[in-house]
Design a protein around this motif. Sequence first.
Motif, PDB file in Angstrom:
ATOM      1  N   LEU A 114       0.902  -1.346   0.055  1.00 47.93           N
ATOM      2  CA  LEU A 114       0.199  -0.021   0.128  1.00 47.93           C
ATOM      3  C   LEU A 114       0.845   1.310  -0.090  1.00 47.93           C
ATOM      4  N   PHE A 115       0.224   2.281  -0.497  1.00 43.16           N
ATOM      5  CA  PHE A 115       0.866   3.617  -0.716  1.00 43.16           C
ATOM      6  C   PHE A 115       0.428   4.298   0.953  1.00 43.16           C
ATOM      7  N   ALA A 116       1.254   4.669   1.669  1.00 38.52           N
ATOM      8  CA  ALA A 116       1.171   5.114   3.028  1.00 38.52           C
ATOM      9  C   ALA A 116       0.665   6.726   2.767  1.00 38.52           C
ATOM     10  N   LYS A 117      -0.670   7.093   3.039  1.00 37.73           N
ATOM     11  CA  LYS A 117      -1.079   8.496   2.935  1.00 37.73           C
ATOM     12  C   LYS A 117      -1.253   8.972   4.204  1.00 37.73           C
ATOM     13  N   GLY A 118      -0.382   9.740   4.797  1.00 39.53           N
ATOM     14  CA  GLY A 118      -0.136   9.851   5.943  1.00 39.53           C
ATOM     15  C   GLY A 118       0.098  11.215   6.560  1.00 39.53           C
TER      16      GLY A 118
END
Length: 824
Positions: free
Chosen positions: A319-323
């Motif tokens: 997953l792409f970490a959107k943080g």
Amino acid sequence: MIVETLDRGWQLTPLGDAVPADLAGRTVPATVPGSAHLDLLSAGLIADPYLDRVADDLAWAHRATWRYRTTFDATAPEAGERCDLVFEGLDTVAVITLNGQELGRTANMHRTYRFDVRDALRAGTNELVVKFRSALAHAEELAAELGRRDHVNSHPFNMVRKMACSFGWDWGPDLQTAGIWQPVHLQRWRAARLAEVRPLVTVDDDGTGRVAVHVDIERADRAEELVLVAAVAGQAADVTVAAGATAAVVELTVPDVPLWWPAGYGEQPLHDLAVALTTADGAPLGEYRRRIGFRTVTVDTTPDDIGTPFTFVVNGQRLFAKGANWIPDDHFLTRITRDRLARRIDQAVAANLNMLRVWGGGVYESEDFYELCDERGVLVWQDFLFACAGYPEEDPLWSEVAAEAREHVARLTPHPSLALWNGNNENLWGYADWGWAGELAGRTWGHRYYTELLPAIVAELDPTRHYSPGSPYSTQHAAESPHPNDPDHGTRHEWEVWNRVDYTRYRDHVPRFCSEFGFQGPPTWATLTRWVRDEPLTPTSPVFLAHQKAEDGNGKLERGLAPHLPLPADFADWHWATQLNQARAVAFGIEHFRSWWPRTAGAIVWQLNDCWPVTSWAAVDSDERVKPLWYALRRAFAPRLLTVQPRDGRWVLVAVNDRDDPWVGELALTRQTFAGVELAGARLALDVPARSVAHVELADGLLTPDDPRQEVLVATTMDARAVHLFAEDRDLAYEDDALTATATAVPGGYRVEVTARSFVRDVTLLADRLAPDAVVDDAMVTLLAGESAAFEVRTGARLDPAALTAAPVLRSVNDLCGSVVHHP
């Protein structure tokens, strides 16, 4: 076990030469859990520390001594009974006495202390005193003894295990709290108690969930055989604990368990885990209850042909970490309630975030925080509490670090949201680049914490999670270790933007994972004017500057503004322009990073929240209001994103699909004038596989403007839109009166409808200027000529509809740039 919470009857007395004469020796009621500043505030003896320059006036508190005292009634300990006094958190350097007998001394805010008080406890009334000395003085003494280590502050925060940002930061006040900041209990127990419970959760390839419940037991009587029982999701198991044994493991198996997923990837099923310790004949001795979730989580750092990735993998899904980075949500920690945390985490999820990084200069957060992240599917990147400094490895600090790390690693094991343990913030980078080595002259600086102590504790207590030595951190795989902030390896912090270069320079690097980047902006108008009361209010007025803690912060704001927007005419324009530029800068970085998935696997913005009213990098200010940046995050982190990006010397359209289904549809492309006249166009089929990125080549006719000052390229699908301009805003021929607007009262507030006669960029309704409770459903909306949009304003106040349809409430880029004289 019988537990009595000792939260009543406390009194606070400030002592010492540093205390002002009108306060010295004066006793006031104290709240426990609480802090000395809040008790003085409640007593009316100081003004609110967040107001104007009050924080500066309270510098005397850094050197004060604080005495907390209470009395409580108790019965004398019975034969065979243990009586423990438990302090869940003391801030920070304290001496504890019960009935005049010293129980112990503390110097760590981040751990629990337990004292056997059988000898000190008496029948009837007992006097309990906790006396705090200056944490600053303690830190200075230890620095003198062990030798200075470099840090990014005027105070040696690295010499005491206390919240680093308590000593001030470039977004926080220097208030140096003191007090009993966590609950106090008197615990009576017999035979044995549950000293520690660590449920380690794994999932087999066939979908079978497993829970290994590790338990440490403290005994009063080592001769007795015990029973440990655990149950979850309809499954139960027990083990017999041999007489004298102080540890046990009970294992549970749950077939076909439903998996816990991060937000945007699936549901978050949670299951009640119950653990009980009993005597052999079933008499209860202790119980433990937590909710757990079944999932696997790791970080892929397998070297590839570029370098070293840093990709979170949950249940086998990359997953792409959107943080966003998380700091304490109030400098006064005891004011942070579960409801407040829920509102903040809901704001994160609503902005399409799936990760929060608990930064190493704050605290290990409360159970409430992690439980809420469990419920909402927000992954937690957890720093150990080291930030921006060299830390001595000698005792007493080594032993304190070991104790706090063991406590919190064990405490947080149940939480499915917890995804990563990280050794420190920027200390490996600091040693490499900030001149520490020469100053240290061979003294320790924390390296063994990050490479020996902490990874060993994680491996022992929580082997189900990944450990990284630091952020930024490049690799442990390469034969020759690269620079800690190398973009091709591991995690990177991008601070050249903000500090030195324009935000378009985010494109200079393609990091594997960007765990810090950001840009400043002031708080919302209602928050700013509540706490900053300069007359007149300007960017350089004294109180405003007291709430701008970054070095040359205003200078960086204005230098960051200059390449993109004209010099604002007044403070209202300055406030809007700097908020707008913050939103633009961060969205620019996010779109760049997301366009490079899977090479770049995460973007963690600095920062989600504020701890007091301040000009900062936050998307949500300290009064819980969202800034324009929050709306920009929501768009830039949307599951489906269109963005125009440079590739190989040419502009391409990048379509980012962060959903489990393919993105299939028609893509409409147009180059048109601001007045809406189409000059070139195309319609293409769009087909982007699940969780992937596709590039769409653009024809020359779309990319070559006839007049770059008044043309726009637009790409549109049913799910997303990208707008690409051919010059900076300050050089564009915007129409400054391009909007018509009407406001109508509706149940619960107002509906504001706007229509564009010409291209209008970033339409925003700053409704909090009219009513502090006003909340708007959308912002940063761009309209083509002829398009309309509606904004819903929720408020309990009666507003003038006309005020909702004009500046300084209704804003856009056009009203900043449209009146500028443009030269051919």
